[in-house]
Enzyme design. Sequence first.
Site: not given
Length: 359
Positions: A20, A81
């Site tokens: 991330e 993500d």
Amino acid sequence: MQSDGRVVDFSVVQQHSTSEGQSYAMFFALVARDRERFDKLWHWSMLNLAGGDISQRLPAWQWGRKDDGSWGVIDANPASDANLWFAYTLAEAGRIWAEPAYTAQARVLLQGVAAQEVADLPGGLGPTLLPAPQGFQIGPGTWRLNPSYLPIPLARALQRLDPKGPWQAVIASHARLLRETTPKGFAADWIAWEAPAGGGAGRFVIDPQKGDLGSYDAIRTYLWAGMTPRADPLAPLLQQRLAGMAALLQGGAAVPPEQVRVNDGRSEGQGPVGFSAALLPYLQAQGAKNALQVQQQRVLEQLLQAPKEAPARYYDQVLGLFGTGFMEQRYHFLPNGRLQLRWEQACPQKGTKATTTKG
């Protein structure tokens, strides 16, 4: 960010780096027109999180100091993500900097995500983005999902990058999740999808382990909604189904709550300044002018004007870069997901030398 391209979160014992953090930093480097940092970030991520070959391995989500004192991958499970942000940022960098290698790598990554992190969930939900390849089917017919993992602008762009992929269906399942799990206008950190063993229609339920809490994950759902162009077909749904936080702050709350119970709207605690930064685009999109001014002042005093010797807090800084960068019009998303950068407008035609150097 270290000189080798590793983004370090010093707030945890492992002094870890995450996929991330690496993917977000690549996006910020592109927005900042800093190709040198962009390349260092991607090189470190490829080498250390993906073993040097993204065609064989999606980036691991966590790298840091292990229990035995050595350094390396702590948890090899990829985070979907982060992989979407990697793919999106590579694709946009390939377009903006006229670098086909970036675009090719984006396509390879996206194919890996579609194969490993998208599941066709029974009970009528269909192709859906899972948080990771392993660990999120939590029962024979139950899956754990994260509403903050799919920013709509990214999904629009990735749909164009991979038109034969599952992305249109993934967007549809995500829209259904937001429509059916926000009874009071608040997003949850985690949601479960439950499909009957004998067939029939499935349903969203409270996550059996995480409950109906909306907090550190959910804050990004409001952020992505605020950055979604008004011309996007899902913009009205996002504004309608996520209106609870704006109403709470317009009603007199001085700071965003740290936690919200999404089923009844009860809130508690005081969210960190990063929450306020994340909500700036959202409050602007909601037309919540008074709340926006209050949160802008908090961000100014506690983040932008914070003493230089104040300890670095990874998540506050990340949310601050996203929120304030958007409000300063350093970047925005077009309805097709394309990234529009402020510095592009002052440059010669894309692909010339001027667009490949730092401004």
